[in-house]
Scaffold this motif. Structure first.
Motif, PDB file in Angstrom:
ATOM      1  N   LEU A 140       0.782  -1.182   0.039  1.00 16.41           N
ATOM      2  CA  LEU A 140      -0.002   0.042   0.069  1.00 16.41           C
ATOM      3  C   LEU A 140       0.793   1.295  -0.072  1.00 16.41           C
ATOM      4  N   GLU A 141       1.840   1.280   0.748  1.00 17.20           N
ATOM      5  CA  GLU A 141       2.775   2.470   0.948  1.00 17.20           C
ATOM      6  C   GLU A 141       3.980   2.129   0.023  1.00 17.20           C
ATOM      7  N   SER A 142       4.502   3.322  -0.362  1.00 17.18           N
ATOM      8  CA  SER A 142       5.909   3.500  -1.101  1.00 17.18           C
ATOM      9  C   SER A 142       6.651   4.591  -0.524  1.00 17.18           C
ATOM     10  N   THR A 143       7.582   4.616   0.172  1.00 20.52           N
ATOM     11  CA  THR A 143       8.448   5.537   0.627  1.00 20.52           C
ATOM     12  C   THR A 143       8.555   6.873  -0.236  1.00 20.52           C
ATOM     13  N   SER A 144       8.386   7.858   0.062  1.00 21.66           N
ATOM     14  CA  SER A 144       8.609   9.156  -0.650  1.00 21.66           C
ATOM     15  C   SER A 144       7.526   9.317  -1.937  1.00 21.66           C
ATOM     16  N   VAL A 145       6.743   8.019  -1.823  1.00 20.87           N
ATOM     17  CA  VAL A 145       5.739   8.297  -3.030  1.00 20.87           C
ATOM     18  C   VAL A 145       4.139   8.342  -2.361  1.00 20.87           C
ATOM     19  N   ARG A 146       3.942   7.284  -1.812  1.00 23.65           N
ATOM     20  CA  ARG A 146       2.641   7.366  -1.188  1.00 23.65           C
ATOM     21  C   ARG A 146       2.940   6.945   0.570  1.00 23.65           C
ATOM     22  N   GLU A 147       2.769   7.873   1.386  1.00 24.81           N
ATOM     23  CA  GLU A 147       2.954   7.596   2.798  1.00 24.81           C
ATOM     24  C   GLU A 147       1.602   8.637   3.535  1.00 24.81           C
ATOM     25  N   TRP A 148       1.118   7.732   4.529  1.00 24.65           N
ATOM     26  CA  TRP A 148       0.007   8.325   5.296  1.00 24.65           C
ATOM     27  C   TRP A 148       0.628   9.330   6.163  1.00 24.65           C
ATOM     28  N   GLN A 149       0.056  10.137   6.322  1.00 18.59           N
ATOM     29  CA  GLN A 149       0.472  11.235   7.213  1.00 18.59           C
ATOM     30  C   GLN A 149       0.213  10.988   8.693  1.00 18.59           C
ATOM     31  N   PHE A 150      -0.782  10.153   9.001  1.00 15.72           N
ATOM     32  CA  PHE A 150      -1.181   9.808  10.317  1.00 15.72           C
ATOM     33  C   PHE A 150      -1.157   8.350  10.572  1.00 15.72           C
ATOM     34  N   PRO A 151      -1.107   8.239  11.944  1.00 13.41           N
ATOM     35  CA  PRO A 151      -1.089   6.512  12.253  1.00 13.41           C
ATOM     36  C   PRO A 151      -2.454   5.841  12.452  1.00 13.41           C
ATOM     37  N   THR A 152      -3.461   6.674  12.253  1.00 15.05           N
ATOM     38  CA  THR A 152      -4.787   6.283  12.131  1.00 15.05           C
ATOM     39  C   THR A 152      -5.435   6.869  10.947  1.00 15.05           C
ATOM     40  N   SER A 153      -6.924   6.504  11.037  1.00 15.40           N
ATOM     41  CA  SER A 153      -7.765   7.037   9.897  1.00 15.40           C
ATOM     42  C   SER A 153      -7.301   6.894   8.568  1.00 15.40           C
ATOM     43  N   ARG A 154      -6.899   5.864   8.470  1.00 12.11           N
ATOM     44  CA  ARG A 154      -6.243   5.373   6.796  1.00 12.11           C
ATOM     45  C   ARG A 154      -7.507   4.764   6.159  1.00 12.11           C
ATOM     46  N   VAL A 155      -7.542   5.117   4.938  1.00 15.54           N
ATOM     47  CA  VAL A 155      -8.438   4.508   4.130  1.00 15.54           C
ATOM     48  C   VAL A 155      -7.963   4.352   2.715  1.00 15.54           C
ATOM     49  N   VAL A 156      -8.409   3.304   1.913  1.00 14.73           N
ATOM     50  CA  VAL A 156      -8.049   2.803   0.770  1.00 14.73           C
ATOM     51  C   VAL A 156      -9.411   2.984  -0.004  1.00 14.73           C
ATOM     52  N   ARG A 157      -9.341   3.690  -1.230  1.00 14.99           N
ATOM     53  CA  ARG A 157     -10.381   3.711  -2.374  1.00 14.99           C
ATOM     54  C   ARG A 157     -10.224   2.926  -3.470  1.00 14.99           C
ATOM     55  N   LEU A 158     -10.879   1.947  -3.696  1.00 15.25           N
ATOM     56  CA  LEU A 158     -11.001   1.025  -4.886  1.00 15.25           C
ATOM     57  C   LEU A 158     -11.988   1.458  -5.787  1.00 15.25           C
ATOM     58  N   ALA A 159     -11.606   1.606  -7.130  1.00 14.97           N
ATOM     59  CA  ALA A 159     -12.449   1.973  -8.220  1.00 14.97           C
ATOM     60  C   ALA A 159     -11.988   1.146  -9.746  1.00 14.97           C
ATOM     61  N   THR A 160     -13.006   0.613 -10.245  1.00 21.20           N
ATOM     62  CA  THR A 160     -12.935  -0.105 -11.352  1.00 21.20           C
ATOM     63  C   THR A 160     -13.964   0.498 -12.462  1.00 21.20           C
ATOM     64  N   LYS A 161     -13.625   0.486 -13.772  1.00 20.49           N
ATOM     65  CA  LYS A 161     -14.549   1.129 -14.911  1.00 20.49           C
ATOM     66  C   LYS A 161     -15.298  -0.386 -15.232  1.00 20.49           C
ATOM     67  N   ALA A 162     -14.767  -1.363 -15.161  1.00 18.10           N
ATOM     68  CA  ALA A 162     -15.451  -2.740 -16.034  1.00 18.10           C
ATOM     69  C   ALA A 162     -16.302  -3.190 -15.082  1.00 18.10           C
ATOM     70  N   ALA A 163     -17.380  -3.954 -15.354  1.00 18.51           N
ATOM     71  CA  ALA A 163     -18.417  -4.571 -14.775  1.00 18.51           C
ATOM     72  C   ALA A 163     -17.887  -5.897 -14.209  1.00 18.51           C
ATOM     73  N   ASP A 164     -16.726  -6.190 -14.323  1.00 18.15           N
ATOM     74  CA  ASP A 164     -16.262  -7.806 -13.731  1.00 18.15           C
ATOM     75  C   ASP A 164     -15.925  -7.348 -12.162  1.00 18.15           C
ATOM     76  N   ASP A 165     -16.308  -8.492 -11.440  1.00 17.52           N
ATOM     77  CA  ASP A 165     -16.157  -8.553 -10.086  1.00 17.52           C
ATOM     78  C   ASP A 165     -14.642  -8.809  -9.693  1.00 17.52           C
ATOM     79  N   TYR A 166     -14.167  -8.684  -8.372  1.00 17.67           N
ATOM     80  CA  TYR A 166     -13.061  -9.176  -7.924  1.00 17.67           C
ATOM     81  C   TYR A 166     -13.023  -9.336  -6.555  1.00 17.67           C
ATOM     82  N   TYR A 167     -12.071  -9.907  -5.904  1.00 17.76           N
ATOM     83  CA  TYR A 167     -11.877  -9.900  -4.459  1.00 17.76           C
ATOM     84  C   TYR A 167     -10.705  -9.275  -3.852  1.00 17.76           C
ATOM     85  N   VAL A 168     -10.692  -8.690  -2.978  1.00 20.54           N
ATOM     86  CA  VAL A 168      -9.765  -8.091  -2.099  1.00 20.54           C
ATOM     87  C   VAL A 168      -9.559  -8.474  -0.663  1.00 20.54           C
ATOM     88  N   LYS A 169      -8.264  -8.605  -0.362  1.00 19.89           N
ATOM     89  CA  LYS A 169      -8.004  -8.789   1.243  1.00 19.89           C
ATOM     90  C   LYS A 169      -6.724  -7.962   1.764  1.00 19.89           C
TER      91      LYS A 169
END
Length: 113
Positions: A33-62
């Motif tokens: 999820l994180e990548s040093t100097s590219v994607r880092e959360w500012q806070f230790p809490t309140s973390r959210v991941v937004r997942l979006a797709t355009k296609a109608a195909d379902d998928y699973y995430v863990k």
């Protein structure tokens, strides 16, 4: 520290690339999820991941650590063509995605709800 879950979703502010894309297919894909100097959360809490797709195909995430593996029997079903927000704990450093078809997923790190 403010409860950032009470605010509307906002992508990471201190990031040069708060989003990235991945393709899910028949083999589970492990993503950091994180990548040093590219994607880092500012806070230790309140973390959210937004997942979006355009296609109608379902998928699973863990969500989990570096050994997490998504499967249709143990993961969250994500409906294709939708946008969903998921809270993650600080210890959940990785996510895994899998699908029975090829699906391109946009993943954005942020805070809010």
């Amino acid at each position: 520290m403010p409860n950032l879950f009470l605010l509307p979703f906002q992508a990471l502010k201190n990031s040069t690339a708060p989003s990235f894309q991945s393709t899910a297919d028949n083999t589970a894909v492990l993503l950091a999820l994180e990548s040093t100097s590219v994607r880092e959360w500012q806070f230790p809490t309140s973390r959210v991941v937004r997942l979006a797709t355009k296609a109608a195909d379902d998928y699973y995430v863990k969500f989990g650590t570096s050994d997490v593996v998504a499967a249709s029997t143990n993961s969250i079903l994500m409906l294709g063509g939708t946008v969903e927000l998921h809270r993650v704990e600080a210890g959940q450093s990785h996510m895994s995605v899998v699908s029975s078809t090829d699906v391109t997923i946009n993943i954005t790190l942020g805070v809010g709800s």
